[in-house]
Design a protein around this motif. Structure first.
Motif, short mmCIF file in Angstrom:
data_model
loop_
_atom_site.label_atom_id
_atom_site.label_comp_id
_atom_site.label_asym_id
_atom_site.label_seq_id
_atom_site.Cartn_x
_atom_site.Cartn_y
_atom_site.Cartn_z
N ARG A 124 -23.24 -10.79 20.06
CA ARG A 124 -23.35 -9.37 20.44
C ARG A 124 -22.83 -8.49 19.33
NH1 ARG A 124 -18.34 -8.14 19.61
NH2 ARG A 124 -16.69 -8.80 21.02
N PRO A 145 -20.73 -1.67 19.39
CA PRO A 145 -20.24 -0.43 18.77
C PRO A 145 -19.59 0.52 19.76
CG PRO A 145 -22.62 -0.30 19.12
CD PRO A 145 -22.20 -1.69 19.52
N TYR A 178 -9.13 -1.70 25.56
CA TYR A 178 -10.19 -2.41 24.85
C TYR A 178 -10.09 -3.92 25.07
CZ TYR A 178 -11.67 -4.99 20.67
OH TYR A 178 -12.16 -5.95 19.83
N VAL A 216 -13.28 -6.04 26.59
CA VAL A 216 -14.05 -6.91 25.71
C VAL A 216 -14.08 -8.35 26.23
CG1 VAL A 216 -12.52 -7.87 23.90
CG2 VAL A 216 -14.52 -6.63 23.25
N ARG A 236 -17.72 -9.96 14.04
CA ARG A 236 -17.32 -8.53 13.96
C ARG A 236 -16.45 -8.35 12.72
NH1 ARG A 236 -13.20 -8.96 19.18
NH2 ARG A 236 -11.80 -10.46 18.19
N1 GLU Z 1 -16.03 -1.56 19.89
C1 GLU Z 1 -15.30 -2.16 18.80
C2 GLU Z 1 -15.49 -1.32 17.56
O1 GLU Z 1 -16.45 -0.60 17.46
C3 GLU Z 1 -15.77 -3.56 18.49
C4 GLU Z 1 -15.34 -4.52 19.50
C5 GLU Z 1 -15.64 -5.97 19.22
O2 GLU Z 1 -16.59 -6.28 18.47
O3 GLU Z 1 -14.94 -6.80 19.78
O4 GLU Z 1 -14.64 -1.37 16.69
#
Ligand code: GLU
Length: 307
Positions: free
Chosen positions: A13, A16, A196, A200, A214
């Motif tokens: 996945r 963002p 978060y 997640v 990521r």
């Molecule tokens: N939403 C997070 C960000 O944009 C990424 C989260 C993830 O990939 O675990 O930094």
């Protein structure tokens, strides 16, 4: 052909936060997760991480999806939005409360800072405060608690250090003492927002994700997420943290330090630049589709070794 001998089919996945458009740094993470999914014959999903609505920019979610589409990075399933998944987070928190690993906390930032200063007078503090455990055994109920925290120790009494080890496909063996480096961390904030870390972990499991690819700036969140997976009885994931693109000031490229929006008038050149940050140079292809196909071949042959 999957590189992995057994286990569930690969599902990756890109997640963002819609706090603005994708820039050169976030595209590298998006491209790496897409390539890794394709190279493993897996699926690639997009999850819009808008759990903190206050930080989101209206319309950025759709704009990000449009950017990805222009670059040929199409999710295999309809995207999901974290803001629509509150019930899942609430259920997970409830389970952790029932098992005793979560406790209520009514500390403020100031009371935490004061408690830490009293523990170690004169010691300068950098970055995140490690919570001193003030509310651990106070048994605050829902009407008194402002936030909800997870115990960062190996035992419910809060006495044994918990050190977590994991393997990152690029960074190699990693280790962190959750108790010392992080402390009891917040799962639901005083303002009612979900943290978060909880979102997640719940989402990755709910979506059947097997592989997280990521940016490296998120690597030190991994032990918190592994701990939550363990306590919620969720499957372990594989991790690959990709190199960061640095801004002119040598810091991670971000909107704050002048990252420009992606140039989508020349999408192929934009992809090629993101590819170069992943070690993919001089690939053949004069169209997006051809370049992406060549990138998948290169990634399939070498994978994280390119990085
Ligand atoms: N939403 C997070 C960000 O944009 C990424 C989260 C993830 O990939 O675990 O930094």
């Amino acid at each position: 052909m999957s590189r992995y001998a057994a286990g569930p089919a690969y599902r990756g996945r890109f997640a963002p936060s819609p706090t603005g458009l994708l820039h050169a740094g976030s595209l590298v993470a998006a491209l790496a997760s897409w390539l890794d999914a394709r190279a493993h014959g897996g699926q690639w999903l997009v999850r819009i991480e808008d759990h903190d609505q206050g930080r989101c920019v209206p319309g950025a979610d759709q704009a990000i999806l449009a950017q990805l589409q222009t670059l040929g990075l199409m999710p295999d399933e309809p995207p999901v939005w974290q803001s629509q998944r509150q019930a899942l987070y609430a259920r997970a928190l409830q389970r952790l409360m029932e098992s005793g690993w979560v406790y209520g906390c009514d500390c403020t930032r100031k009371s935490i800072a004061d408690a830490l200063a009293a523990q170690a007078p004169g010691k300068p503090r950098h970055g995140e405060l490690v919570y001193p455990g003030t509310c651990r055994h106070r048994h605050l109920g829902p009407t008194q608690a402002r936030a909800w925290r997870l115990l960062s120790t190996a035992d419910l009494a809060g006495t044994q250090d918990l050190t977590l080890s994991w393997q990152d496909r690029r960074l190699g063996p990693q280790q962190q003492s959750l108790s010392e480096a992080v402390g009891d961390f917040v799962l639901r904030r005083a303002d009612g927002l979900w943290a978060y870390q909880l979102c997640v972990v719940v989402d990755d499991a709910d979506q059947g994700i097997t592989d997280v690819v990521r940016g490296e700036d998120l690597a030190d969140n991994t032990p918190r997420q592994i701990r939550l997976q363990q306590l919620l009885g969720l499957p372990a994931l594989r991790y690959l943290h990709t190199p960061l693109v640095l801004g002119a000031n040598g810091e991670k490229l971000s909107k704050q330090n002048g990252a420009r929006p992606l140039d989508l008038d020349q999408p192929l050149a934009t992809l090629q630049r993101a590819g170069a940050a992943l070690g993919l140079n001089a690939l053949p292809g004069t169209t997006i589709a051809d370049w992406l196909a060549a990138a998948v071949r290169a990634w399939t042959a070498a994978g994280a070794a390119l990085l």
